[in-house]
Design a protein around this motif. Structure first.
Motif, PDB file in Angstrom:
ATOM      1  N   THR A 154      -1.691   7.669   1.878  1.00 26.29           N
ATOM      2  CA  THR A 154      -2.317   7.929   0.586  1.00 26.29           C
ATOM      3  C   THR A 154      -3.754   8.367   0.811  1.00 26.29           C
ATOM      4  N   THR A 172       5.721   5.119  -6.267  1.00 19.38           N
ATOM      5  CA  THR A 172       6.569   4.817  -7.427  1.00 19.38           C
ATOM      6  C   THR A 172       8.041   5.021  -7.075  1.00 19.38           C
ATOM      7  N   VAL A 214       3.117   5.459 -15.827  1.00 18.96           N
ATOM      8  CA  VAL A 214       2.430   5.088 -14.582  1.00 18.96           C
ATOM      9  C   VAL A 214       1.635   6.243 -14.016  1.00 18.96           C
ATOM     10  N   GLY A 215       0.616   5.905 -13.251  1.00 19.89           N
ATOM     11  CA  GLY A 215      -0.069   6.905 -12.444  1.00 19.89           C
ATOM     12  C   GLY A 215      -1.484   7.179 -12.883  1.00 19.89           C
ATOM     13  N   GLU A 216      -1.768   7.002 -14.145  1.00 15.98           N
ATOM     14  CA  GLU A 216      -3.102   7.260 -14.674  1.00 15.98           C
ATOM     15  C   GLU A 216      -3.150   6.630 -16.063  1.00 15.98           C
ATOM     16  N   ASP A 231       3.213   0.216 -19.821  1.00 17.47           N
ATOM     17  CA  ASP A 231       2.182   1.016 -19.141  1.00 17.47           C
ATOM     18  C   ASP A 231       1.757   0.201 -17.926  1.00 17.47           C
ATOM     19  N   TRP A 275       0.052  -0.679 -14.556  1.00 14.06           N
ATOM     20  CA  TRP A 275      -1.042  -0.343 -13.639  1.00 14.06           C
ATOM     21  C   TRP A 275      -0.766  -0.962 -12.278  1.00 14.06           C
ATOM     22  N   TRP A 276      -0.804  -0.113 -11.277  1.00 19.55           N
ATOM     23  CA  TRP A 276      -0.634  -0.579  -9.891  1.00 19.55           C
ATOM     24  C   TRP A 276      -1.003   0.548  -8.962  1.00 19.55           C
ATOM     25  N   THR A 330      -0.436   2.354  -4.626  1.00 15.11           N
ATOM     26  CA  THR A 330       0.302   2.388  -3.365  1.00 15.11           C
ATOM     27  C   THR A 330       0.077   1.072  -2.611  1.00 15.11           C
ATOM     28  N   GLU A 331      -1.157   0.624  -2.639  1.00 17.51           N
ATOM     29  CA  GLU A 331      -1.535  -0.567  -1.893  1.00 17.51           C
ATOM     30  C   GLU A 331      -0.910  -1.847  -2.448  1.00 17.51           C
ATOM     31  N   LEU A 385      -7.564   0.391 -18.351  1.00 12.58           N
ATOM     32  CA  LEU A 385      -7.993   1.028 -17.103  1.00 12.58           C
ATOM     33  C   LEU A 385      -8.781   2.283 -17.424  1.00 12.58           C
ATOM     34  N   ARG A 394     -10.650   5.991 -11.614  1.00 11.19           N
ATOM     35  CA  ARG A 394     -11.225   5.674 -10.300  1.00 11.19           C
ATOM     36  C   ARG A 394     -12.751   5.685 -10.357  1.00 11.19           C
ATOM     37  N   GLY A 423      -1.391  12.212 -11.903  1.00  7.24           N
ATOM     38  CA  GLY A 423      -0.897  10.975 -11.298  1.00  7.24           C
ATOM     39  C   GLY A 423      -0.839  11.026  -9.782  1.00  7.24           C
ATOM     40  N   ARG A 469      -2.875  11.055  -6.279  1.00  8.68           N
ATOM     41  CA  ARG A 469      -4.190  10.690  -5.790  1.00  8.68           C
ATOM     42  C   ARG A 469      -4.664  11.681  -4.763  1.00  8.68           C
TER      43      ARG A 469
END
Ligand code: PRX
Length: 692
Positions: free
Chosen positions: A309, A356, A431-433, A456, A458-459, A461-462, A557, A560, A569, A571
């Protein structure tokens, strides 16, 4: 719970030691301010009555236990999976405080299991062998296929046997560069079955990005296909792999085998370029292997996969997830956040090349024995009604997608939605943004006929799985808010000094204490793991996101806060795009920032200084964009190139991105103090060139 929830004014800048983190993005969703906070959308009684988590009280009771007794809470859930040998004590151990030494997270250590076994064998043993595991929908309407759990297991075992036969063993890396064919989840599961560590690279990445990842994880085998059709276009994936392999070989990384699936509908076998001795057609070998394969029993803390990522420097990060905690976490988040029931038909539009697709196309749903739709094509092909066509065709009940898709379909007009029934839909997901309230409402009112709650989620890759998410039957929703933390997750909002702020506030989103699905390290670079995520605010995992908590404790949220932009969505590190641009022989310097984009959420805005004496031209603009497409992938192509004879720099030579962001978003009256610039004149020069 009240300590989750109260107001502090917004943020300044981080202490200078905190690296490249910039000023907290203003709430990029201009709309999501005060009035939204009071817009409560309450789940219907019918929905709540049938839901796993039917009320805020029920949520709070479980949440409280998950925080007060994480070991007990997660052990009870983990016991529902198959373990060859139960985990030891303690159930988990962690150090998230860099001041106390090495960052370390472990869950269920000593437990011996296999995630593929839990996805397939256990569901079959429970009587679901003939249940559809995958409905595959091809790019062209009418091209489709299905696999039952029994069939999926057989296909997985054949590939596992093949991989073992060519010498792949537990711990070996396998790189997968495939589009959304059934073979993609098959390949992931086959690796997991034999303990090999898969590294899926999104099939939209260029040969150079692919080469970079191959050189980092050094796989013995690359699994790909000849070509794919996405919308009206054919993409020749095998050519991209070939080019990548020439480059890696020049740098001393030789891949022994390139297993190539023949995707008949995309390209003739005969027109595929071939390297004898290295390239092998999947169909020539894999079906000859036995359809049963013993699993490799592995420790909960053995690696399951690597996924690269973007970060704030040019080099992508290999996020490493291990087996046991990830398994328990993805399955549990899937079940509760989508209120999953065995009768559901589930479709997530994400590609398995992103997290995802790992957690919520492959592992989470299959661990629950779900029926999953895997879609090869583009969601607006052959027309903007395709998604709802697929929803009706398979009677999809849970539909999980990204705000960028919602916004782009919204522009096409309501009739593309309303001409389909969509009666099967029950739960929607995003998801994604951040999802802006107007897109949220369109999704809710039109797509879901005001009947389906929106999760909705929020999460990152990490994080492996959902961190802050609605549980659809529990809480009233607020359009644009991800609501509350999942079980076991303790989000905190800190100020620029790293001090936790209570109640209604905005600040930097961190997490206190670990959760089972957390990543354990960055592949081959534990130090980077520690500095990137655990040093800015000692004692916490720092997400890189800004967040606001409203008077009712809902989380909003805000995007970034580091040099990462989120385009549709996806990164993308600004540094990655900059390094691609400056590799162009005529580019002297580049600075990339994000700007608000109607469909993509954020777009890529590049300020480019050319080599002395080179004239600025449209051809050059195109050629710069092409360079980025070639080096990273089409999805990273800059939306705007702004010619910059000079860049705003401090006297120490640091580019002031704050000013560039304002110019990019045309907020010219908000440039702030420019007196500290080495040459304040460049700002006027840039503004003059704004519309060139
Ligand atoms: O900024 C957040 C945004 O996506 C970032 C994580 O990107 P990635 O690791 O590629 O994973 C994407 C899919 C999980 C986060 O730091 N993001 C993700 N989901 C949301 C979100 N921002 C707001 N709301 C969300 N639901």
């Amino acid at each position: 719970t009240s300590n989750h929830f109260r107001h502090v004014e917004s943020m300044a800048t981080l202490p200078s030691g905190a690296g490249k983190i910039s000023k907290l993005n203003a709430v990029i969703l201009g709309e999501a301010l005060a009035s939204e906070e009071d817009d409560l959308i309450v789940p219907s009684q019918d929905f709540s009555a049938q839901a796993h988590i039917c009320s805020p009280e029920k949520y709070l009771e479980m949440y409280k236990r998950s925080i007060e007794d994480p070991a007990g809470f997660w052990s009870d859930i983990a016991s529902q999976f198959y373990w060859k040998q139960k985990w030891g004590q303690p159930v988990y151990s962690e150090n998230l405080d860099i001041r106390k030494g090495r960052i370390n997270i472990e869950w269920f250590k000593g437990g011996i299991t296999n995630i593929c076994y839990n996805c397939l064998d256990t569901n079959i043993a429970a009587g679901n062998g003939e249940k559809i595991a995958i409905y595959w929908e091809g790019n062209e309407p009418g091209v489709d296929a299905t696999l039952t759990y029994n069939q999926l297991l057989q296909r997985v075992c054949q590939l596992s046997n093949y991989l073992k036969d060519i010498g792949i063993r537990k711990g070996d890396a396998v790189l997968i560069y495939l589009p959304m064919l059934m073979e993609l989840p098959i390949a992931m599961l086959s690796c997991a079955r034999i303990g090999a560590v898969h590294s899926v690279v999104f099939a939209g990445f260029s040969s150079e990005s692919l080469a970079q990842r191959i050189m980092d994880c050094k796989p013995k085998v690359v699994i790909t296909c000849n070509a794919v059709r996405r919308g009206p276009k054919t993409i020749n994936l095998k050519d991209i792999v070939d080019t990548a392999m020439v480059e890696t070989a020049q740098n001393g990384t030789v891949v022994d085998v390139c297993l190539t699936y023949e995707n008949e509908s995309a390209l003739e076998k005969e027109s595929t370029k071939w390297v004898d001795g290295r390239d092998i057609w999947w169909q020539d070998v894999v079906p000859k292997y036995p359809a049963t394969c013993d699993v490799e029993w592995i420790d909960a803390e053995d690696p399951l996969f690597l996924l690269y990522t973007s970060g704030s420097t040019g080099k992508p990060k290999g996020v490493l997830h291990t087996t046991g905690g990830y398994m328990v976490y993805t399955a549990t988040t899937f079940k509760y956040a989508f209120d999953y029931k065995p009768t559901d038909i589930y479709w997530c539009t994400a590609d398995c090349g992103w997290i995802t697709g790992h957690s919520y196309v492959t592992y989470g749903p299959l661990l629950n024995g779900a029926t999953v739709v895997v879609f090869e094509g583009a969601p607006n092909y052959p027309n903007p009604g395709r998604c709802w066509d697929i929803v009706d065709k398979y009677k999809v009940s849970i539909f999980y997608t990204a705000p960028t898709l919602v916004r782009s379909l919204m522009r096409e007009g309501d009739e593309h939605v309303t001409r389909y029934s969509r009666k099967s839909l029950r739960v929607l997901g995003s998801v994604g943004e951040p999802i802006n309230p107007s897109a949220w409402r369109w999704f809710f009112n039109l797509v879901g006929d005001s009947r389906c709650p929106i999760s909705d989620t929020w999460w990152q890759t990490e994080t492996g799985g959902f961190m802050i998410t609605p549980l659809p039957g529990a809480w009233p929703q607020k359009p644009g808010s991800a609501t509350f933390p999942f079980f076991g997750v303790q989000p905190v909002i800190v100020d620029e000094k790293g001090v936790e702020i209570e109640g209604e506030c905005s600040g930097y989103l961190c997490v206190k204490s670990s959760w089972p699905g957390a990543f354990r390290t960055l592949y081959g670079d534990h130090e980077r793991y520690e500095t990137t995520y655990f040093s800015a605010f000692p004692g916490y995992y720092f997400s890189g996101d800004g967040c606001r908590r409203d008077k009712d404790g809902y989380h909003w949220l805000t995007g970034r806060v580091d040099d990462v932009i989120n385009v549709s969505g996806h990164r993308i590190g600004t540094a990655e795009v900059e390094s691609a641009l400056v590799s162009h022989p005529l580019c002297a310097e580049a600075a990339v920032v994000g700007f608000e984009h109607e469909v993509k959420g954020q777009g890529i805005y590049a300020f480019v200084t050319l080599v002395e004496g080179v004239p600025y031209s449209d051809d050059l603009r195109k050629s710069l964009i092409l360079t980025v497409r070639k080096q990273i992938g089409a999805f990273a192509a800059p939306d705007r190139i702004h010619w910059a004879p000079g860049l705003p720099k401090t006297r120490s030579g640091k580019i002031m991105r704050r000013i560039l962001r304002k110019i990019a978003s045309r907020q010219l009256d908000e440039l702030g103090d420019i007196s500290t610039l080495a040459d304040p004149g460049v700002v006027d020069q840039l503004i003059a060139l704004s519309d060139s």
